[in-house]
Design an enzyme around this catalytic site. Structure first.
Site, mmCIF file in Angstrom:
data_model
loop_
_atom_site.group_PDB
_atom_site.id
_atom_site.type_symbol
_atom_site.label_atom_id
_atom_site.label_comp_id
_atom_site.label_asym_id
_atom_site.label_seq_id
_atom_site.Cartn_x
_atom_site.Cartn_y
_atom_site.Cartn_z
ATOM 1 N N ALA A 11 0.806 -1.220 0.000
ATOM 2 C CA ALA A 11 0.000 0.000 0.000
ATOM 3 C C ALA A 11 0.839 1.270 0.000
ATOM 4 C CB ALA A 11 -0.922 0.004 1.209
ATOM 5 N N GLY A 12 2.120 1.131 0.335
ATOM 6 C CA GLY A 12 2.969 2.316 0.473
ATOM 7 C C GLY A 12 3.120 3.064 -0.853
ATOM 8 N N ARG A 16 10.447 7.136 -2.598
ATOM 9 C CA ARG A 16 11.856 7.170 -2.993
ATOM 10 C C ARG A 16 12.091 6.704 -4.431
ATOM 11 N NH1 ARG A 16 13.420 3.995 2.476
ATOM 12 N NH2 ARG A 16 11.231 3.380 2.212
HETATM 13 C C1 UD1 Z 1 10.741 -2.136 6.282
HETATM 14 C C2 UD1 Z 1 10.954 -2.511 7.757
HETATM 15 C C3 UD1 Z 1 12.440 -2.678 8.001
HETATM 16 C C4 UD1 Z 1 13.022 -3.688 7.062
HETATM 17 C C5 UD1 Z 1 12.691 -3.352 5.609
HETATM 18 C C6 UD1 Z 1 13.080 -4.528 4.700
HETATM 19 C C7 UD1 Z 1 9.162 -1.420 8.992
HETATM 20 C C8 UD1 Z 1 8.802 -0.291 9.885
HETATM 21 N N1 UD1 Z 1 10.429 -1.462 8.592
HETATM 22 O O1 UD1 Z 1 11.336 -0.869 6.087
HETATM 23 O O2 UD1 Z 1 12.652 -3.091 9.342
HETATM 24 O O3 UD1 Z 1 14.426 -3.764 7.234
HETATM 25 O O4 UD1 Z 1 11.289 -3.141 5.427
HETATM 26 O O5 UD1 Z 1 12.977 -4.200 3.339
HETATM 27 O O6 UD1 Z 1 8.316 -2.255 8.724
HETATM 28 N N2 UD1 Z 1 3.577 -0.475 3.405
HETATM 29 C C9 UD1 Z 1 2.204 -0.466 3.467
HETATM 30 N N3 UD1 Z 1 1.584 0.462 4.238
HETATM 31 C C10 UD1 Z 1 2.274 1.362 4.984
HETATM 32 C C11 UD1 Z 1 3.683 1.354 4.921
HETATM 33 C C12 UD1 Z 1 4.303 0.414 4.118
HETATM 34 O O7 UD1 Z 1 1.540 -1.276 2.815
HETATM 35 O O8 UD1 Z 1 1.616 2.150 5.675
HETATM 36 C C13 UD1 Z 1 4.235 -1.473 2.545
HETATM 37 C C14 UD1 Z 1 5.054 -0.859 1.421
HETATM 38 O O9 UD1 Z 1 4.251 -0.738 0.247
HETATM 39 C C15 UD1 Z 1 6.184 -1.862 1.245
HETATM 40 C C16 UD1 Z 1 6.326 -2.499 2.600
HETATM 41 O O10 UD1 Z 1 5.144 -2.212 3.310
HETATM 42 O O11 UD1 Z 1 5.853 -2.864 0.292
HETATM 43 C C17 UD1 Z 1 7.546 -1.988 3.380
HETATM 44 O O12 UD1 Z 1 7.410 -0.597 3.541
HETATM 45 P P1 UD1 Z 1 8.648 0.379 3.342
HETATM 46 O O13 UD1 Z 1 8.192 1.768 3.570
HETATM 47 O O14 UD1 Z 1 9.355 0.078 2.095
HETATM 48 O O15 UD1 Z 1 9.532 -0.067 4.612
HETATM 49 P P2 UD1 Z 1 11.097 0.049 4.771
HETATM 50 O O16 UD1 Z 1 11.447 1.434 5.134
HETATM 51 O O17 UD1 Z 1 11.795 -0.548 3.625
HETATM 52 CA CA CA Z 2 11.134 -1.292 1.682
#
Ligand code: UD1
Ligand code: CA
Length: 456
Positions: A11-12, A16
């Protein structure tokens, strides 16, 4: 075996990436990254797969189709909040839930299976997939106690300098006891550097309740690349390309320069195919044994038979028989079917056409919306004039016809079996079987005129 469930977080926004395209739809070897995740999860035979969508929800749903249920995360408040959206579908189910990020497309089915097995055998409430990374910048770090038990995960942005030195990272993939997961999620807060609800905080919460948490460490750090920007996307592309190329090499395909050859995940290549550098083969493509694919070809969604030679050409959504020659510099556009021992030569473009066995279109021609039979010779510079400005029309050329050079065939038109069309003709009436058609103005030669004009 216990019931298994899976949640994919997608959902993110993917800020970046700096892109209009939603992050998980960015392609690797022309396949959206989320598709790799879905496919790698398949052998785990989960009872229910739930994808959390938000940004680009409609596009992501369209890509995944009916292979998953969907829940909408309207506001992206963090990964814990994202998982919480799946509660309506998974709450109170007994079994193991794997949570996977949509942006880690390189994790293999084997690794998922190992994680499940580790988690199930330890009977822990949570098991994190971790790896040691030479450069862990940006990832959450796995913090362990003195006796090496997993304590908690700290995000890069929240970590102290000492914590930043930890090389073991959270890959963003976990197995949870389903009920324990949803119970613990209710306690996650957003007191952190990003003001988000972090899924990794569940580890510390479970630990504080005296529950068993564990980690499964994989030793292949390339598998767990999280794609947050286009640098990571390019790196992941390299890893995937090498992985797929290696499989083909082991299967008996010669790839002269694997660093510069790009083969998609759904391409099937038989033994003794030779592929030269700079070539890209993608989509649902099959290439039969003994076929030679020269340098700088672009081939997508094609069924290509055995013992063909294809050089420096673009071939899309088409079928090529056996022992046929294509190129150099041919453009085979969608819905072309070329028979056996045929030839499509340099600067020939085809589209929505069937070209029969032993038929030769060797140079500089356009064949569109046409049915060509067997053993036909199409001379250099032949054009099927298929478009009248409003509609497309069909050209039919029957077996063994001979089309002279520089001919226009104004469609709809049929050239009968064994007919001969004289070079330079513009043909607008059907030509009967075995007939000779000439449609060009008569030549006149005026004696001595050349000298007169040129000597002026
Ligand atoms: C996340 C982890 C981190 C890990 C890394 C591995 C968290 C807080 N951190 O960080 O510990 O090392 O992944 O790659 O979880 N997403 C949603 N809804 C949201 C936020 C994110 O669906 O509200 C989804 C994004 O689309 C993505 C995934 O979750 O597919 C990870 O989110 P992202 O923001 O990329 O987390 P990282 O900063 O990479
Ligand atoms: Ca990520």
């Amino acid at each position: 075996m216990k019931s298994r469930y899976a949640i994919i977080l997608a959902a993110g926004q993917g800020t970046r990436m700096k892109s209009k395209l939603h992050k998980v739809l960015h392609p690797i070897l022309e396949q959206p990254m989320i598709r790799y995740v879905i496919n790698a999860l398949k052998p785990a035979s989960v009872n229910e797969l739930v994808t959390v969508v938000g940004h680009g929800a409609e596009e992501v749903k369209a890509e995944i189709g009916d292979e998953s249920s969907f829940v909408l995360q309207e506001e992206q408040l963090g990964t814990a909040h994202a998982v919480m959206q799946a509660e309506a579908l998974l709450n109170e189910k007994k079994g193991t839930t794997i949570v996977v990020c949509g942006d880690t497309p390189l994790i293999t089915s084997e690794t998922y299976e190992q994680l499940f097995a580790h988690h199930e055998s330890l009977q822990s409430k949570a098991t994190i997939l971790t790896t040691d990374m030479d450069n862990p910048t940006g990832y959450g770090r796995v913090l362990r106690s003195e006796n090496m038990e997993v304590e908690r995960i700290v995000e890069h942005k929240d970590a102290t300098d000492a914590e930043k030195n930890v090389k073991e990272i959270n890959t963003g993939t976990y197995c949870f006891d389903n009920e324990a997961l949803f119970a613990a999620l209710k306690q996650v807060d957003n007191n952190n550097a990003q003001g988000e609800y972090y899924l990794p905080d569940v580890i510390e919460i479970l630990k504080a309740q005296g529950e068993k948490v564990a980690a499964f460490k994989t030793d292949d750090e390339t598998e767990t690349i999280g794609i947050n920007d286009r640098v990571a996307l390019a790196n992941a592309g390299k890893v995937m390309k090498n992985r797929l190329n290696e499989q083909h090499l082991r299967n008996g395909v010669t790839i002269e320069d694997p660093d510069h050859t790009y083969i998609g995940p759904n391409v099937v290549i038989e033994q003794d195919v030779i592929i030269e550098p700079g070539t890209m083969i993608t989509g649902e493509t099959t290439i039969g044994a003994g076929t030679f694919i020269g340098a700088n070809c672009e081939i997508a969604n094609c069924i290509i038979g055995k013992d063909n030679v294809i050089r420096q050409s673009v071939v899309k959504n088409s079928k090529i028989g056996n022992k046929t020659n294509v190129g150099p510099f041919a453009h085979i556009r969608p819905d072309t079917s070329v028979g056996d021992r045929a030839r499509i030569g340099n600067f020939v473009e085809t589209k929505k056409s069937d070209i029969g066995a032993d038929t030769k279109v060797s140079h500089l021609s356009y064949i569109g919306d046409a049915q060509l039979g067997k053993d036909i010779n199409v001379g250099c510079g032949t054009v099927t004039v298929n478009f009248d400005g409003n509609e497309k029309h069909q050209t039919t050329i029957e077996d063994e016809a001979f089309i002279g050079c520089n001919t226009n065939l104004i469609a709809p038109i049929t050239i009968g079996k064994g007919a001969l069309v004289a070079a330079g003709s513009t043909i607008y009436n059907d030509v009967p079987e075995d007939a000779l058609a000439i449609a060009r103005s008569k030549q006149s030669s005026k004696e001595g005129y050349a000298r007169k004009i040129l000597d002026k």
